[in-house]
Write a protein that holds these residues in place. Structure first.
Motif, PDB file in Angstrom:
ATOM      1  N   LYS A   4       0.801  -1.235   0.000  1.00  0.00           N
ATOM      2  CA  LYS A   4       0.000   0.000   0.000  1.00  0.00           C
ATOM      3  C   LYS A   4       0.829   1.277   0.000  1.00  0.00           C
ATOM      4  O   LYS A   4       0.334   2.335  -0.381  1.00  0.00           O
ATOM      5  CB  LYS A   4      -0.935   0.026   1.214  1.00  0.00           C
ATOM      6  CG  LYS A   4      -1.893  -1.147   1.314  1.00  0.00           C
ATOM      7  CD  LYS A   4      -2.873  -1.208   0.142  1.00  0.00           C
ATOM      8  CE  LYS A   4      -3.894  -0.097   0.186  1.00  0.00           C
ATOM      9  NZ  LYS A   4      -4.923  -0.244  -0.856  1.00  0.00           N
ATOM     10  N   GLY A   5       2.079   1.240   0.475  1.00  0.00           N
ATOM     11  CA  GLY A   5       2.911   2.431   0.502  1.00  0.00           C
ATOM     12  C   GLY A   5       3.215   2.899   1.912  1.00  0.00           C
ATOM     13  O   GLY A   5       3.165   2.124   2.871  1.00  0.00           O
ATOM     14  N   ALA A   6       3.518   4.195   2.045  1.00  0.00           N
ATOM     15  CA  ALA A   6       3.911   4.788   3.324  1.00  0.00           C
ATOM     16  C   ALA A   6       2.810   5.719   3.820  1.00  0.00           C
ATOM     17  O   ALA A   6       2.293   6.550   3.065  1.00  0.00           O
ATOM     18  CB  ALA A   6       5.221   5.555   3.169  1.00  0.00           C
ATOM     19  N   TYR A   7       2.484   5.599   5.121  1.00  0.00           N
ATOM     20  CA  TYR A   7       1.365   6.335   5.699  1.00  0.00           C
ATOM     21  C   TYR A   7       1.778   6.986   7.014  1.00  0.00           C
ATOM     22  O   TYR A   7       2.621   6.458   7.756  1.00  0.00           O
ATOM     23  CB  TYR A   7       0.187   5.394   5.974  1.00  0.00           C
ATOM     24  CG  TYR A   7      -0.584   4.973   4.737  1.00  0.00           C
ATOM     25  CD1 TYR A   7      -1.905   5.372   4.551  1.00  0.00           C
ATOM     26  CD2 TYR A   7       0.009   4.182   3.759  1.00  0.00           C
ATOM     27  CE1 TYR A   7      -2.627   4.987   3.429  1.00  0.00           C
ATOM     28  CE2 TYR A   7      -0.697   3.798   2.621  1.00  0.00           C
ATOM     29  CZ  TYR A   7      -2.020   4.213   2.472  1.00  0.00           C
ATOM     30  OH  TYR A   7      -2.727   3.838   1.339  1.00  0.00           O
ATOM     31  N   LEU A   8       1.162   8.121   7.316  1.00  0.00           N
ATOM     32  CA  LEU A   8       1.361   8.787   8.595  1.00  0.00           C
ATOM     33  C   LEU A   8       0.451   8.156   9.638  1.00  0.00           C
ATOM     34  O   LEU A   8      -0.758   8.027   9.427  1.00  0.00           O
ATOM     35  CB  LEU A   8       1.038  10.279   8.463  1.00  0.00           C
ATOM     36  CG  LEU A   8       1.104  11.105   9.758  1.00  0.00           C
ATOM     37  CD1 LEU A   8       2.538  11.203  10.248  1.00  0.00           C
ATOM     38  CD2 LEU A   8       0.497  12.487   9.535  1.00  0.00           C
ATOM     39  N   ILE A   9       1.041   7.767  10.774  1.00  0.00           N
ATOM     40  CA  ILE A   9       0.272   7.235  11.901  1.00  0.00           C
ATOM     41  C   ILE A   9       0.210   8.321  12.974  1.00  0.00           C
ATOM     42  O   ILE A   9       1.244   8.757  13.475  1.00  0.00           O
ATOM     43  CB  ILE A   9       0.930   5.969  12.487  1.00  0.00           C
ATOM     44  CG1 ILE A   9       1.145   4.910  11.407  1.00  0.00           C
ATOM     45  CG2 ILE A   9       0.071   5.406  13.618  1.00  0.00           C
ATOM     46  CD1 ILE A   9       2.001   3.741  11.871  1.00  0.00           C
ATOM     47  N   ASP A  10      -0.976   8.747  13.320  1.00  0.00           N
ATOM     48  CA  ASP A  10      -1.162   9.779  14.347  1.00  0.00           C
ATOM     49  C   ASP A  10      -1.823   9.137  15.557  1.00  0.00           C
ATOM     50  O   ASP A  10      -3.046   8.969  15.597  1.00  0.00           O
ATOM     51  CB  ASP A  10      -2.037  10.917  13.809  1.00  0.00           C
ATOM     52  CG  ASP A  10      -2.133  12.089  14.782  1.00  0.00           C
ATOM     53  OD1 ASP A  10      -1.881  11.884  15.985  1.00  0.00           O
ATOM     54  OD2 ASP A  10      -2.474  13.197  14.338  1.00  0.00           O
ATOM     55  N   PRO A  11      -1.031   8.751  16.577  1.00  0.00           N
ATOM     56  CA  PRO A  11      -1.625   8.080  17.747  1.00  0.00           C
ATOM     57  C   PRO A  11      -2.499   9.005  18.581  1.00  0.00           C
ATOM     58  O   PRO A  11      -3.348   8.537  19.334  1.00  0.00           O
ATOM     59  CB  PRO A  11      -0.403   7.600  18.542  1.00  0.00           C
ATOM     60  CG  PRO A  11       0.716   8.468  18.091  1.00  0.00           C
ATOM     61  CD  PRO A  11       0.429   8.844  16.671  1.00  0.00           C
TER      62      PRO A  11
END
Length: 402
Positions: A279-286
């Motif tokens: 899917k690629g690279a994603y930002l994870i915002d906890p």
């Protein structure tokens, strides 16, 4: 006559002001330094030989050393002075001293580059982390940790200390919190294979402080900022804090069976990145419990955070590089740096980066490719070994000596 002289004086003053303004203008648009930082080094090892190359990217010179074995995984310590070579199949961990010791506003050269005295002999060490002055490996062969402090690196015959916590052999991972405790994976057998399903928090003696409260369908990949630890899992992103609280962040609806097997910390930008080739690279915002795309697509060959933790560098199989500024969220830089690499290639180019340059191994030519981030056409090559395998950046992004 008096008015004439006055006019001449006024014109001369105006000319001086104009020149001064133009000079200031030139200083403001002065191009960035086209060299790498003086105290950066690039460590490269080989797939088939025991060669370890230490590259000075300013001088384009190479020093060679003999490692314990070929094909080790390479890492750097958080402070940047030392490199780690993890020989999983040989049950051996080595440390390399670049001699470049950062002191905030300057760098000391603490001797010549050399091997550290301390070694690790854990049972199949695989996963490596460095936090503050501590280094840690997870030993897949018996489900233990091995730890050591940098102060002991040059102590004769020093060994990494083993921490047992009742685990079983599995392909595990760990993080270290700022309070000195550890989040470690555990296997309960609910998922076939070697991937763990749970995480617990332990102290340095191996005592369980907080038991697992969430069972996942398999865990691989993790990162931590010292307060929160994020683990990639088939059930979502498992978030664990220092007090043992656990929760899951759900993947986007279109992920299907895809999940992040790699989680990266961008320390400079204060962000987490999840990556899966599907899917690629994603930002994870906890904080917001969200996962949003940075670079969506299935053509990503490498996704890395730069040395300072401010940029995400994406290298595709087509040979393009995409650079995302994680602090400003500005438009990415994009350009071609390599010929295309077939997805079935067994040994692909490996990428690392500073804020000024990209470093990409060339397994077929035995070279390290050095690419200017501000001008992708500006490339240099340096011969390192017959089949460069992995690389790590050591030292400091600084030109200031003592």
């Amino acid at each position: 006559m008096k008015n004439f002289l006055s006019n001449i004086t006024s014109l001369a003053f105006a000319a001086l002001v104009l020149v001064a303004c133009e000079t200031n203008k030139e200083e403001e648009v002065k191009p960035e330094d086209a060299r790498e930082y003086r105290f950066i080094r690039v460590m490269v090892n080989d797939e088939t030989a025991r060669t370890l190359s230490l590259v000075d990217p300013v001088k384009l010179t190479v020093e060679t050393f003999e490692a314990g074995a070929p094909k080790a995984a390479l890492y750097r310590t958080e402070a940047g002075r030392f490199g780690a070579l993890v020989h999983g199949t040989s049950n051996f961990v080595q440390f390399f001293d670049s001699g470049l010791e950062g002191h905030g506003d300057h760098v000391d050269v603490a001797g010549t580059p050399k091997w550290a005295a301390l070694t690790g002999t854990g049972n199949r060490p695989t996963h490596f982390k460095s936090k503050s002055d501590e280094v840690i490996t997870f030993n897949d062969g018996d489900g233990t940790l091995s730890v050591a402090r940098e102060a002991d690196f040059h102590t004769a015959n020093a060994k990494m200390e083993v921490i047992s916590f009742g685990g079983v052999p599995h392909h595990g991972a760990m993080t270290r919190f700022n309070n000195g405790t550890y989040a470690v994976t555990e296997k309960d057998g609910s998922v076939p294979g070697t991937l763990p399903e749970r995480v617990r928090v332990i102290d340095r003696s191996g005592r369980t402080l907080f038991a697992s409260t969430i069972q996942t369908a398999g865990i691989h990949g993790n990162a931590s900022d010292g307060n929160l630890s994020l683990f990639g899992s088939a059930s979502g992103i498992l978030v664990v804090d220092q007090s043992g609280r656990q929760r899951l962040i759900a993947y986007p609806a279109d992920f299907g069976d895809a999940w992040f097997g790699s989680v990266l910390e961008a320390g400079g930008a204060g962000k987490f990145i999840g990556f899966t080739a599907a899917k690629g690279a994603y930002l994870i915002d906890p904080g917001a419990n969200t996962i949003t795309p940075i670079h969506a697509g299935a053509d990503v060959m490498q996704a890395k955070v730069d040395y300072a933790g401010n940029q995400l560098i994406v290298l595709t199989h087509s040979g393009e590089v995409h650079i995302y500024d994680l602090k400003t969220n500005g438009a990415p830089k994009r350009g071609s740096v390599l010929p295309a690499t077939a997805s079935e290639e067994t040994q692909k180019p490996q990428l690392e980066a500073t804020s000024r340059f990209l470093y990409i191994t060339q397994p077929k030519t035995g070279e390290l490719l050095v690419v200017d981030i501000n001008d992708f056409s500006r490339k240099r090559r340096v011969k390192v070994s017959s089949q460069p395998y992995r690389l790590a950046i050591l030292g400091q992004e600084s030109d200031a000596g003592h």
